[in-house]
Scaffold this active site. Structure first.
Site, short mmCIF file in Angstrom:
data_model
loop_
_atom_site.label_atom_id
_atom_site.label_comp_id
_atom_site.label_asym_id
_atom_site.label_seq_id
_atom_site.Cartn_x
_atom_site.Cartn_y
_atom_site.Cartn_z
N GLY A 1 -6.53 -4.35 3.38
CA GLY A 1 -7.77 -3.85 2.79
C GLY A 1 -7.88 -2.34 2.92
N ALA A 2 -9.12 -1.83 2.77
CA ALA A 2 -9.37 -0.38 2.74
C ALA A 2 -8.44 0.25 1.70
CB ALA A 2 -9.18 0.24 4.12
N LEU A 3 -8.44 -0.32 0.51
CA LEU A 3 -7.46 0.06 -0.50
C LEU A 3 -7.66 1.50 -0.97
CD1 LEU A 3 -7.23 -3.14 -2.75
CD2 LEU A 3 -6.14 -2.64 -0.56
N HIS B 1 -2.26 1.81 -2.44
CA HIS B 1 -2.33 0.38 -2.77
C HIS B 1 -2.45 0.19 -4.28
CE1 HIS B 1 -4.13 0.38 1.41
NE2 HIS B 1 -3.16 -0.49 1.55
N ASP C 1 5.68 2.74 4.66
CA ASP C 1 6.01 2.00 5.88
C ASP C 1 7.47 1.57 5.79
OD1 ASP C 1 3.39 1.92 7.27
OD2 ASP C 1 2.79 0.90 5.44
N VAL D 1 2.53 7.50 -2.06
CA VAL D 1 1.58 8.33 -2.82
C VAL D 1 1.00 9.37 -1.85
CG1 VAL D 1 -0.53 8.35 -4.20
CG2 VAL D 1 1.04 6.41 -4.36
N SER E 1 -3.07 6.93 3.58
CA SER E 1 -3.10 5.87 4.59
C SER E 1 -4.56 5.47 4.79
CB SER E 1 -2.52 6.38 5.91
OG SER E 1 -2.92 5.54 6.98
N ARG F 1 -5.79 4.91 7.46
CA ARG F 1 -6.23 5.53 8.71
C ARG F 1 -6.58 7.01 8.52
NH1 ARG F 1 -2.23 1.67 11.08
NH2 ARG F 1 -3.44 0.33 12.43
#
Ligand code: PAF
Length: 291
Positions: A31-33, A37, A154, A180, A189, A191
């Protein structure tokens, strides 16, 4: 054209009952697209075409977080994620609960990442990749895709997923999608939202180090690594975990000047309490123009 809202499923039974005719693609996320993503979902949509089906999984997997990591504060933004995934053409969002993914509680039987899971990220985050591969294996079983898309960002995770699929005979093609970046080079990211403006500025040293390594690649592996490390050594405000040049298939260090073929230059550091990782794929002898 207004993007359609994806169908949201939360159970394995719902997924099993989901009809599809063409190819099925899956994009696994916590999530937290963000735009990274979005690029994965776009690539999945392009690959399967209008007759295929794109499933995006959204699940913050507790198994891959170590003690003291950010499991509790990891952003959970399902409503916004639906919009991002829908805009890029996702048909289905699979957003299960922890109990749905781990019906027997914490699993006793897990996927072991092996030696590749103990170096670089695995050395800093023991057990992380066992947790990642266990949930990826489960999501592959649950979503039964023809093809799955993972980010190059990753790189070690990507290499391990490829290795697991080969070693355990999953019938799924794994496709890598380039990282990206923001205009100033910061790799996207989920984060990044933890970073203060100052930490974000400090974090730019990672992509600067990679760019320096790329520029030095025509002088060979040692010069590449040296150039990247020199940037990180000069940068302030970062607690550097590693800068490494590795074989992308095994994540073992590339040593000596005779390496021919693909390589990954990978860096990781902490800016404040936020861990940042980044990498760039390279080829030796170097061809093409560096960033
Ligand atoms: O890359 C991620 O977001 C996660 O590691 C993944 C692959 C969704 C597994 O939880």
């Amino acid at each position: 054209m207004t993007p359609a809202t994806p169908q949201v499923l939360a159970t394995a039974a719902g997924l099993r009952a989901l009809p599809h005719t063409g190819e099925r693609a899956v994009v696994m996320t916590m999530g937290a697209l963000h735009e990274g993503h979005a690029a994965l979902v776009r690539a999945a949509r392009e690959r399967v075409g209008p007759g295929g089906q794109v499933v995006v999984t959204v699940f913050v997997n507790p198994l891959q977080f170590g003690a003291g990591e950010d499991l509790d504060r990891y952003p959970r933004t399902l409503e916004a994620d639906l919009l991002v995934a829908g805009k890029e053409g996702a048909d289905v969002i699979f957003a299960p609960s922890g109990d749905e993914v781990y019906p027997g509680g914490e699993p006793q039987v897990r996927v072991a990442a092996g030696p590749m899971g103990t170096v670089l990220e695995g050395a800093v985050r023991p057990g992380h990749f066992d947790g990642v591969l266990t949930v990826v294996a489960k999501m592959l079983h649950l979503t039964a895709p023809d093809v799955a898309f993972f980010g190059q960002k990753d790189a070690q995770q990507l290499a391990l997923v490829r290795r697991m699929v080969r070693d355990l005979n999953f019938p799924t093609e794994i496709v890598a999608v380039p990282t990206v970046r923001e205009d100033d080079g910061l790799a996207l990211s989920s984060r990044n939202r933890y970073l203060s403006p100052r930490e974000r500025e400090d974090g730019l040293a990672l992509s600067r180090a990679l760019a320096a390594g790329e520029r030095a690649a025509d002088r060979g592996p040692a010069a590449t690594l040296h150039a990247a490390r020199a940037v990180l050594e000069e940068a302030g405000g970062l607690d550097v975990d590693y800068a490494a040049l590795v074989d992308p298939a095994s994540f073992t260090a590339i040593e000596g000047e005779t390496w021919e073929g693909e390589a990954v230059l990978a860096v990781a550091a902490r800016a404040g309490t936020t861990r940042l990782i980044d990498n760039v794929p390279l080829r030796f002898p170097a061809t093409g123009s560096p960033r």
